[in-house]
Write a protein that holds these residues in place. Structure first.
Motif, PDB file in Angstrom:
ATOM      1  N   SER A 169      22.051 -32.010 -18.462  1.00 62.20           N
ATOM      2  CA  SER A 169      23.156 -32.024 -19.428  1.00 62.20           C
ATOM      3  C   SER A 169      22.580 -32.389 -20.785  1.00 62.20           C
ATOM      4  CB  SER A 169      24.234 -33.042 -19.027  1.00 62.20           C
ATOM      5  OG  SER A 169      23.737 -34.361 -19.092  1.00 62.20           O
ATOM      6  N   LEU A 170      23.299 -31.990 -21.809  1.00 69.73           N
ATOM      7  CA  LEU A 170      22.855 -32.218 -23.176  1.00 69.73           C
ATOM      8  C   LEU A 170      24.077 -32.543 -24.021  1.00 69.73           C
ATOM      9  CD1 LEU A 170      20.405 -31.971 -25.162  1.00 69.73           C
ATOM     10  CD2 LEU A 170      21.099 -29.614 -25.528  1.00 69.73           C
ATOM     11  N   ILE A 171      24.026 -33.655 -24.733  1.00 66.89           N
ATOM     12  CA  ILE A 171      25.140 -34.050 -25.595  1.00 66.89           C
ATOM     13  C   ILE A 171      24.624 -34.203 -27.018  1.00 66.89           C
ATOM     14  CG2 ILE A 171      26.865 -35.820 -26.110  1.00 66.89           C
ATOM     15  CD1 ILE A 171      26.975 -36.471 -23.159  1.00 66.89           C
ATOM     16  N   ILE A 172      25.258 -33.507 -27.943  1.00 69.04           N
ATOM     17  CA  ILE A 172      24.887 -33.566 -29.353  1.00 69.04           C
ATOM     18  C   ILE A 172      26.061 -34.138 -30.132  1.00 69.04           C
ATOM     19  CG2 ILE A 172      24.195 -32.256 -31.386  1.00 69.04           C
ATOM     20  CD1 ILE A 172      23.129 -30.116 -29.403  1.00 69.04           C
ATOM     21  N   THR A 173      25.820 -35.188 -30.871  1.00 66.97           N
ATOM     22  CA  THR A 173      26.842 -35.768 -31.736  1.00 66.97           C
ATOM     23  C   THR A 173      26.520 -35.403 -33.172  1.00 66.97           C
ATOM     24  OG1 THR A 173      27.162 -37.634 -30.231  1.00 66.97           O
ATOM     25  CG2 THR A 173      27.986 -37.885 -32.476  1.00 66.97           C
ATOM     26  N   ALA A 174      27.362 -34.560 -33.746  1.00 64.36           N
ATOM     27  CA  ALA A 174      27.198 -34.167 -35.143  1.00 64.36           C
ATOM     28  C   ALA A 174      27.965 -35.160 -35.993  1.00 64.36           C
ATOM     29  CB  ALA A 174      27.708 -32.751 -35.367  1.00 64.36           C
ATOM     30  N   THR A 207      31.447 -33.910 -31.036  1.00 64.73           N
ATOM     31  CA  THR A 207      30.533 -34.051 -29.906  1.00 64.73           C
ATOM     32  C   THR A 207      30.476 -32.726 -29.161  1.00 64.73           C
ATOM     33  OG1 THR A 207      30.989 -36.410 -29.645  1.00 64.73           O
ATOM     34  CG2 THR A 207      30.069 -35.258 -27.752  1.00 64.73           C
ATOM     35  N   LEU A 208      29.277 -32.209 -28.970  1.00 61.83           N
ATOM     36  CA  LEU A 208      29.066 -30.963 -28.247  1.00 61.83           C
ATOM     37  C   LEU A 208      28.414 -31.285 -26.917  1.00 61.83           C
ATOM     38  CD1 LEU A 208      28.940 -30.294 -31.413  1.00 61.83           C
ATOM     39  CD2 LEU A 208      27.909 -28.150 -30.699  1.00 61.83           C
ATOM     40  N   SER A 209      29.075 -30.952 -25.841  1.00 61.20           N
ATOM     41  CA  SER A 209      28.533 -31.166 -24.499  1.00 61.20           C
ATOM     42  C   SER A 209      28.034 -29.839 -23.963  1.00 61.20           C
ATOM     43  CB  SER A 209      29.610 -31.746 -23.570  1.00 61.20           C
ATOM     44  OG  SER A 209      30.084 -32.983 -24.076  1.00 61.20           O
ATOM     45  N   VAL A 210      26.759 -29.806 -23.585  1.00 61.50           N
ATOM     46  CA  VAL A 210      26.125 -28.578 -23.110  1.00 61.50           C
ATOM     47  C   VAL A 210      25.671 -28.773 -21.679  1.00 61.50           C
ATOM     48  CG1 VAL A 210      24.338 -26.862 -23.558  1.00 61.50           C
ATOM     49  CG2 VAL A 210      25.302 -28.189 -25.461  1.00 61.50           C
ATOM     50  N   ASP A 241      22.685 -36.664 -33.393  1.00 64.28           N
ATOM     51  CA  ASP A 241      22.023 -37.390 -32.306  1.00 64.28           C
ATOM     52  C   ASP A 241      22.068 -36.516 -31.058  1.00 64.28           C
ATOM     53  OD1 ASP A 241      21.695 -40.099 -33.634  1.00 64.28           O
ATOM     54  OD2 ASP A 241      23.861 -39.834 -33.785  1.00 64.28           O
ATOM     55  N   LEU A 242      20.987 -36.518 -30.298  1.00 65.84           N
ATOM     56  CA  LEU A 242      20.908 -35.714 -29.080  1.00 65.84           C
ATOM     57  C   LEU A 242      20.548 -36.619 -27.910  1.00 65.84           C
ATOM     58  CD1 LEU A 242      19.154 -32.300 -28.572  1.00 65.84           C
ATOM     59  CD2 LEU A 242      18.526 -34.238 -27.118  1.00 65.84           C
ATOM     60  N   SER A 243      21.258 -36.449 -26.819  1.00 70.85           N
ATOM     61  CA  SER A 243      20.966 -37.192 -25.600  1.00 70.85           C
ATOM     62  C   SER A 243      20.972 -36.213 -24.436  1.00 70.85           C
ATOM     63  CB  SER A 243      22.019 -38.284 -25.368  1.00 70.85           C
ATOM     64  OG  SER A 243      21.773 -38.956 -24.150  1.00 70.85           O
ATOM     65  N   ALA A 244      19.871 -36.188 -23.690  1.00 72.62           N
ATOM     66  CA  ALA A 244      19.750 -35.259 -22.567  1.00 72.62           C
ATOM     67  C   ALA A 244      19.438 -36.024 -21.286  1.00 72.62           C
ATOM     68  CB  ALA A 244      18.655 -34.233 -22.835  1.00 72.62           C
ATOM     69  N   ALA A 245      20.106 -35.645 -20.206  1.00 71.30           N
ATOM     70  CA  ALA A 245      19.803 -36.179 -18.879  1.00 71.30           C
ATOM     71  C   ALA A 245      18.836 -35.217 -18.208  1.00 71.30           C
ATOM     72  CB  ALA A 245      21.074 -36.323 -18.056  1.00 71.30           C
ATOM     73  N   LEU A 246      17.712 -35.748 -17.716  1.00 69.29           N
ATOM     74  CA  LEU A 246      16.660 -34.909 -17.135  1.00 69.29           C
ATOM     75  C   LEU A 246      16.450 -35.230 -15.667  1.00 69.29           C
ATOM     76  CD1 LEU A 246      13.942 -35.360 -19.925  1.00 69.29           C
ATOM     77  CD2 LEU A 246      15.871 -33.779 -19.928  1.00 69.29           C
TER      78      LEU A 246
END
Length: 405
Positions: A169-174, A207-210, A241-246
């Motif tokens: 998952s990838l979350i970007i907070t603009a 917030t963009l959730s990918v 800001d970008l936060s990714a779960a790997l």
């Protein structure tokens, strides 16, 4: 980007930290040495270049860094099969002639001579062209040499991109800043085929959730590569800001077997540099032309490019322009040019859901709205029709009418 075997990172308390190269004299010297090596091999076969790279890396403890830099430089080169005749054509003729003779050195020479006559080539050229399209036989014909510091920046970014190969998952907070960047951000996600859910508002940011490749496709790398390709584009967007779960790499001996998830964090302040071309000020020639013509009008209305997103259930609207008057009046402008039916249906559906009455909708007469199943009768006098060129005067007339927000 880099293949998995050239990715270098460490994990501290579940946080993935990709390898970064400092611009030390040693790293800059290595980068320049590799750049010079590629330039000196222009006109030579890839096999010769690879042989020289092996000699250069012999005995070095940082051989993986060298290989990573070389891999990136290879992507800046153009390799082609040598000769004037396609290797496939040469092989077909040689194999055809060879079938009629038992194999021997003498027969080989006769076949090459016969093929040379048939193809109007020298015998030695036939031999060279037989497998000239194989990777190690291809010739380096063009090389775009970067500056050493730029190569190190490219290496750092490639390592960060590699972390996204295994994102679930990838979350970007603009964050709140330069509204026009929101539009660029969403445009990039669409361009790279990412599936995004958008939440938030223009006052506090979006917030963009990918969804990532590991969650959707059982680990396929195709979507992971799309995420990785998206990252250099994201760098052109300010304040995020970008936060990714790997998913952890279980194939590495030093990985804690109990780790169930890693985290990868980035911000716009981390100093990564994009090698992608910066985005244009306008999305299309239509918008650019309208902006240029508006600048020639004698009016107090000011045309603003940086427009906030308008939240809508199920999505967002990103108007092309805002018209702002010194007395406080404000009107949004949305230009709908030639596009696909699916796009048109979604565009007007979102405009209706927004409930906004302060949007001037400029519609090209080239559009077949009936075929797309779009009815815009309910937009009334907020619609401006245009053919090839959108008239600023007509838009100005609508703005002067004024509508409540």
């Amino acid at each position: 980007m880099l293949p998995t075997e050239l990715l270098m990172f460490r994990v501290k308390a579940g946080i993935v930290e990709p390898r970064r190269l400092k611009a030390t004299s040693g790293n800059l010297t290595l980068a320049q040495t590799l750049i010079d090596l590629f330039q000196s091999n222009i006109g030579k076969q890839r096999g010769e270049l690879e042989a020289e790279l092996k000699v250069l890396e012999a005995g070095r403890t940082d051989f993986r860094v060298l290989r990573g830099l070389a891999h990136l430089l290879t992507g800046l080169g153009t390799f082609e099969a040598g000769g004037d005749v396609e290797p496939g054509v040469v092989r077909a003729k040689v194999f055809e002639l060879a079938q009629a003779q038992p194999p021997s050195r003498a027969a080989t020479a006769r076949v090459l001579d016969s093929a040379a006559q048939a193809l109007a080539m020298a015998p030695e050229a036939v031999a060279a062209a037989l497998y000239a399209d194989l990777a190690d036989q291809q010739t380096l014909v063009l090389f775009e040499a970067p500056e050493p510091a730029a190569l190190l920046e490219r290496f750092d970014l490639a390592q960060a991109q590699g972390a996204l190969y295994r994102a679930s998952s990838l979350i970007i907070t603009a964050r709140r800043n330069e509204p026009a960047r929101y539009k660029q951000l969403l445009k990039y996600t669409k361009f790279f085929g990412l599936m995004v859910t958008v939440e938030g508002d223009p006052d506090y940011g979006f917030t963009l959730s990918v969804d990532g490749p590991m969650s959707l496709f059982g680990g396929t790398t195709r979507y992971g590569l799309a995420m990785a390709k998206f990252l250099p584009a994201l760098l052109h967007v300010t304040k995020w800001d970008l936060s990714a779960a790997l998913k952890p790499r279980k194939d590495l001996a030093w990985v804690d077997a109990t780790d169930e998830e890693w985290s990868f964090q980035l911000t716009s302040e981390d100093g990564y540099v994009s090698h992608y071309k910066p985005p244009e000020d306008h999305d299309s020639a239509l918008e650019a032309g309208f902006s240029d013509r508006w600048a020639k009008l004698e009016t107090l209305w000011e045309l603003e490019r940086e427009v906030d997103l308008v939240p809508v259930p199920g999505g967002v609207i990103i108007p092309d322009f805002r018209l702002k008057h010194p007395d406080g009046r404000s009107v949004l402008v949305e230009i709908v040019g030639y596009w696909r039916p699916e796009y048109l249906r979604k565009k007007f559906e979102l405009l209706r859901k927004s409930g906004r009455k302060d949007v001037i909708v400029c519609v090209s007469e080239r559009l077949n709205l009936d075929k797309a199943g779009v009815n815009i009768a309910d937009f009334g006098d907020r619609v401006v029709w245009f053919k090839g060129v959108l008239s600023p005067k007509e838009v100005l007339e609508r703005a002067e009418q004024g509508w409540p927000t």
